[in-house]
Design a protein around this motif. Structure first.
Motif, short mmCIF file in Angstrom:
data_model
loop_
_atom_site.label_atom_id
_atom_site.label_comp_id
_atom_site.label_asym_id
_atom_site.label_seq_id
_atom_site.Cartn_x
_atom_site.Cartn_y
_atom_site.Cartn_z
N VAL A 21 3.80 1.64 -0.63
CA VAL A 21 3.01 2.85 -0.48
C VAL A 21 3.16 3.72 -1.72
CG1 VAL A 21 3.33 2.83 2.03
CG2 VAL A 21 4.79 4.29 0.62
N THR A 32 0.07 -2.02 3.04
CA THR A 32 -1.12 -1.16 2.88
C THR A 32 -1.48 -0.83 1.44
OG1 THR A 32 0.06 0.96 2.97
CG2 THR A 32 -0.61 -0.02 5.09
N HIS A 92 -0.99 1.99 0.42
CA HIS A 92 -1.50 3.33 0.70
C HIS A 92 -1.44 4.18 -0.57
CE1 HIS A 92 -1.89 7.11 3.09
NE2 HIS A 92 -1.03 7.59 2.21
#
Length: 446
Positions: free
Chosen positions: A62, A310, A312
């Motif tokens: 992330v 992810t 992110h």
């Protein structure tokens, strides 16, 4: 003493699903059984009502933007979104401002997280062309690993000196995580598109500029170097069918020296979606073709890919609304990653057991995270109750990212995260994150 009893759950752990109860004392799981009796005066009781109970997901990649880029996101806002999405531990990347390429800056990030994080946390130490001495000071017991960008990134974080790269691979026993895209290939592709379109390159060209060739060339070089030096290599956010030729499912995960990750967006979107989503799905590496997505799914299910994460990386809508050349790459995903994978479960693409393997068990194994990623007695009580039959729609008002948008906006998921426990404390329920910063620094069995 904090005592919590979760009853009537479909407990998902190590390839099995069984109905039972879980008892928590303070921050640890102390009992797992078909039935556990307790009075409400003795502990808080939560009835899972036959819903799934999974280990908290561990997101190994992330970008929470703190320090230096906090107009996009910060540790507090993004860790709140993570726990709302069933992610209870995260590993954050070093391309903040300043870059985490000294032990001093790295430790400052840990201090920020200790004050602000709702989820468990670790941070990668960043490598550059000239910080090998700092890299070698990294403590393997309380730092997740070393991150190397083999494609352009913030500041001084592109490592393009092959001699230095080999020295890093040869010198550190720690896990080395890499972003693989060949910078020269990307620059040459970009020049061709600038010559054709000037400043008005369409976003539909993104996967052709940051191409399959750029990814494969870089990944294959990193793997060759890892094999030559014996380094422990983990390749982030793979995006092409061709790269899947580089990985094996013939070795048990515990014996692999080279492991692989795929991200939600590369499993969900394809280049066909650029027409409607535009820069909102502009990521590096790029979202590629439907065939790339198909082969990534195959590799995920057959064991060539080990982890779902992810990457992110929030940006403001204003930044994303700029022209293709100016709009930054990346998007927010932690709040919607687990439910996105459960959507794939509903579509018959993956089992619940396999979701837990790839999002909970395997990150814990690969990074050797201490007492997390499983529902076991003696492990930390990072637990998530998942109702796979409670639809909800992604709307502005229920998005918790600081940037305020999601590439899933308007989509209705069939599955909802109803409760998230971090270290035995209920931090999220019914679309509300409680004001409990329960996150702890991740430790590693190394």
């Amino acid at each position: 003493m904090n005592r919590v009893l979760i009853k009537n759950a479909k407990i998902v752990n190590e390839g099995t699903i069984f109905e039972g109860d879980v008892l928590i004392e303070n921050d640890l799981i102390v009992e797992i059984a078909e039935t556990i009796s307790a009075k409400s005066s003795e502990c808080m009781i939560y009835d899972a009502e036959g819903n799934y109970l999974i280990p908290g997901a561990i997101d190994d990649q992330v970008h929470f933007r703190e320090p230096g880029l906090t107009h996009k996101g910060d540790i507090e806002s993004e860790s709140k979104a993570a726990v709302a999405g069933g992610i209870t531990s995260f590993i954050e990347q070093p391309n903040t401002i300043p870059n985490a390429v000294t032990q001093e800056v790295l430790e400052q990030k840990y201090q920020l997280a200790a004050e602000k994080s709702y989820a468990n946390y670790s941070f990668m130490m960043g490598a550059t062309n000239d910080n090998l001495e700092e890299v070698l000071k990294t403590n393997p017991k309380n730092v997740a690993g070393i991150k190397i960008f083999l494609g352009s990134s913030t500041g001084n974080m592109l490592v393009d000196n092959e001699a230095i790269l080999e020295r890093i691979f040869s010198s550190t026993p720690m896990l080395i995580a890499v972003h693989c895209e060949d910078e020269t290939t990307i620059k040459n592709n970009l020049e061709k598109y600038i010559a054709e379109f000037g400043d008005d390159i369409p976003v539909t060209a993104h996967h052709l500029i940051r191409s399959e060739e750029a990814c494969y060339l870089s990944s294959s070089k990193a793997i060759a170097l890892a094999k030559k030096t014996g380094a422990r290599l983990h390749i982030f956010h793979l995006s092409t069918a061709k790269e899947m030729e580089l990985f094996t499912n013939k070795i048990p995960l515990e014996e692999k020296k080279i492991t692989a990750e795929v991200c939600i967006h590369h499993l969900w979107f394809s280049n066909d979606d650029y027409a409607t989503k535009g820069n909102l799905i502009k990521w590096n590496p790029a979202v590629k073709t439907a065939n790339d997505r198909k082969v990534l799914w195959e590799a995920l299910l057959d064991g060539r890919i080990d982890v779902i994460a992810t990457d992110h990386a929030p940006h403001t809508l204003e930044e994303k609304k700029q022209s293709y050349l100016k709009a930054p790459s990346g998007g927010p995903l932690v709040q919607h990653a687990v439910v996105a994978m459960f959507e794939a479960y509903h579509q018959g693409k993956i089992s619940v057991e396999k979701i837990v393997e790839k999002m909970c068990h395997n990150p814990a194994k690969i990074f050797k995270i201490e007492k997390r990623g499983f529902i076991k007695v003696g492990y930390f009580a990072d637990l998530v109750i998942v109702n796979s039959g409670l639809p909800w729609s992604v709307k502005k008002e229920n998005i918790l990212y600081k940037c305020g948008w999601s590439p899933f906006e308007g989509f209705t998921f069939k599955t909802r995260i109803t409760h998230t426990f971090v270290n035995g404390q209920l931090v999220y329920a019914a679309f509300k994150v409680k004001n409990i910063r329960a996150g702890k620094r991740l430790l590693f069995n190394r």
